[in-house]
Design an enzyme around this catalytic site. Structure first.
Site, PDB file in Angstrom:
ATOM      1  N   ARG A 293      18.851  67.203  44.504  1.00 42.35           N
ATOM      2  CA  ARG A 293      20.084  67.510  45.198  1.00 42.35           C
ATOM      3  C   ARG A 293      19.638  66.904  46.738  1.00 42.35           C
ATOM      4  NH1 ARG A 293      23.129  72.337  45.250  1.00 42.35           N
ATOM      5  NH2 ARG A 293      21.484  73.120  43.977  1.00 42.35           N
ATOM      6  N   ARG A 330      31.382  73.543  40.582  1.00 37.51           N
ATOM      7  CA  ARG A 330      30.399  74.153  41.321  1.00 37.51           C
ATOM      8  C   ARG A 330      31.346  75.286  42.058  1.00 37.51           C
ATOM      9  NH1 ARG A 330      27.956  72.862  45.286  1.00 37.51           N
ATOM     10  NH2 ARG A 330      26.135  74.296  44.866  1.00 37.51           N
ATOM     11  N   CYS A 361      44.431  73.255  34.644  1.00 38.21           N
ATOM     12  CA  CYS A 361      45.215  74.584  34.394  1.00 38.21           C
ATOM     13  C   CYS A 361      44.191  75.726  34.262  1.00 38.21           C
ATOM     14  CB  CYS A 361      45.900  74.454  32.922  1.00 38.21           C
ATOM     15  SG  CYS A 361      47.078  75.396  32.699  1.00 38.21           S
ATOM     16  N   TYR A 390      25.559  67.475  41.223  1.00 35.37           N
ATOM     17  CA  TYR A 390      26.084  68.185  40.199  1.00 35.37           C
ATOM     18  C   TYR A 390      27.528  68.239  40.312  1.00 35.37           C
ATOM     19  CZ  TYR A 390      21.270  69.898  40.338  1.00 35.37           C
ATOM     20  OH  TYR A 390      20.002  69.931  40.475  1.00 35.37           O
TER      21      TYR A 390
END
Length: 440
Positions: A293, A330, A361, A390
């Protein structure tokens, strides 16, 4: 408004990334679109590597590629002299196809299959991070049958809990990962592999969590692992050559986040390891780390086109974009927070508040709740910051929505790194019904 890496606002009031107008990128490549700032990724990689070099510490900095995997990002990692952390046969295959040096690949995972491990041996990768006793048996079987050596690390859980979300803490005792350092499991695993003819034990690995903003947890984990390695030297005359302290270094998503510079994390680790190496009379091990990350997270920006709007009087203004939890799960999964800007109005004041909804939806498909933004109209381009980790790697075809394209930008140049999926791509593995209608 906080800008990341090479982001700027040009004379047209548009957000630019890597010297390229984000509005023009949206026009050329369509939306949703992931845009990666290569200069920022390079700077972060060099920040980790150069700190080790400056302090004279032998090290490997491995890109934890679960954050974002594709051929082009692996080739960038190769250019920057990174090693590579993969967690599946698919990631390993992609790395090999990218021409990444196999000796710099480390294979992680808590349930590696027999075929994945065979692939790792076939590829002659640099190291397998062993996670459990089942895997030890598989490795023994494969290596003995092939009479082929493999370097390994033992992943341990040191009992250190990072200050982060419950779903992304991995160093505590109650974890699906690794051998417990405190209940005898790590010692038992050590005894099973230390004298094996084909498995070369380098040392220990741990990973205490993700999105960490302090160094204390890494220092405590390093202390525990060094003490265990000191015990093994005293009892078995075994001395480790590698200490892998994982990753989890935090980035800034919102103003509440306070990440440290790469060198601060590294310097803190080195200090602790040096202290305990001297105290326990151990040879200073190589230090390996696994940033993921922190290399690509804030280098990635998602571009969306705004579609419908909905006002709920006295409650909320919604704007809907042409993506959502299919390209960024996330917020729904972790309650992750983001910031955004209207890319084509980036120099205007942010006087309005909107909740940014996706088109999936699901009522929980909200990318940002109550985002301060410029006045939004249908057709505007919304840029959501820090989606490089991610986002694409966890993207899905939920509701049969195609995954977005990915573009790399650097020094005014831009290139496709991943094509946008088509409807044809979505159905390419579908098969027609062939069973005959039965009687009921």
């Amino acid at each position: 408004m906080h800008l990341y890496g090479t982001q700027q606002i040009n004379e047209n009031g548009h957000l630019t990334i890597g010297g390229v107008d984000s509005v023009e990128l949206a026009k050329k490549y369509g939306t949703p679109l992931f845009v990666y700032d290569l200069q920022l990724i390079r700077e972060r990689a060099r920040g980790f590597i150069e700190t080790f070099k400056k302090l004279g510490i032998k090290a490997e900095v491995a890109y934890a590629s679960k954050a974002f995997s594709c051929i082009a990002i692996y080739q960038l990692a190769k250019e920057e002299n990174l090693s590579l952390d993969v967690v599946s046969g698919g990631e390993l295959f992609t790395a090999i196809q990218a021409g990444f040096p196999s000796k710099r690949i480390h294979f992680h995972g808590n349930n590696k299959s027999y075929s994945e491990l065979e692939f790792a041996f076939d590829s002659k990768i640099g190291c397998i991070v062993v996670d459990n006793f089942y895997e030890i048996e598989l490795l023994k079987e494969i290596s003995e049958e092939r009479k082929q050596k493999m370097r390994i690390l033992l992943r341990v859980t040191p009992g250190v809990e990072a200050h982060t979300h419950d779903f992304i803490t991995t160093g505590q005792a109650d974890s699906k990962f690794g051998f417990d350092l405190n209940n005898g499991q790590a010692d038992r695993a050590f005894l099973e592999v230390k004298d094996h003819e084909y498995l070369e034990l380098l040392g220990l690995h741990c990973h205490i969590g993700s999105q960490i903003f302090e160094t204390d947890g890494f220092g405590l984990a390093a202390e525990k692992l060094m003490k265990k390695q000191g015990e093994w030297k005293e009892q078995y005359q075994f001395e480790s050559t590698v200490l892998n302290l994982g990753g989890g270094f935090g980035i800034r998503y919102t103003e509440e986040d306070t990440p440290l510079e790469p060198h601060v994390y590294v310097e803190g680790m080195i200090k602790t390891v040096q202290e305990y190496a001297a105290k326990l009379k151990l040879t200073m091990p190589e230090i390996w780390i696994e940033p993921g990350r922190s290399l690509v997270g804030d280098a990635g920006t998602s571009l969306y086109t705004v579609g419908s709007r909905k006002n709920v009087p006295n409650i909320r203004d919604y704007i809907a974009v042409d993506g959502g939890m299919s390209d960024n799960i996330r917020p729904a999964l972790y309650d992750a927070k983001y910031e955004a800007v209207v890319a084509n109005k980036a120099n205007e004041e942010r006087l309005s508040t909107y909740t940014v909804a996706g088109k999936l939806c699901e009522s929980g498909d909200k990318l940002i709740v109550d985002a301060p933004l410029q006045q939004v109209e249908s057709g505007d381009i919304l840029a959501v910051f820090c989606t490089g980790a991610y986002g694409y790697s966890m993207a899905s075809n939920y509701n049969r929505i195609p995954r977005p394209a990915v573009v790399f930008v650097e020094s005014g140049q831009h290139q496709l790194a991943i094509n946008r999926e088509s409807y044809e791509n979505i159905i390419q593995n579908d098969l027609p019904l062939s069973l005959k209608k039965g009687e009921y």
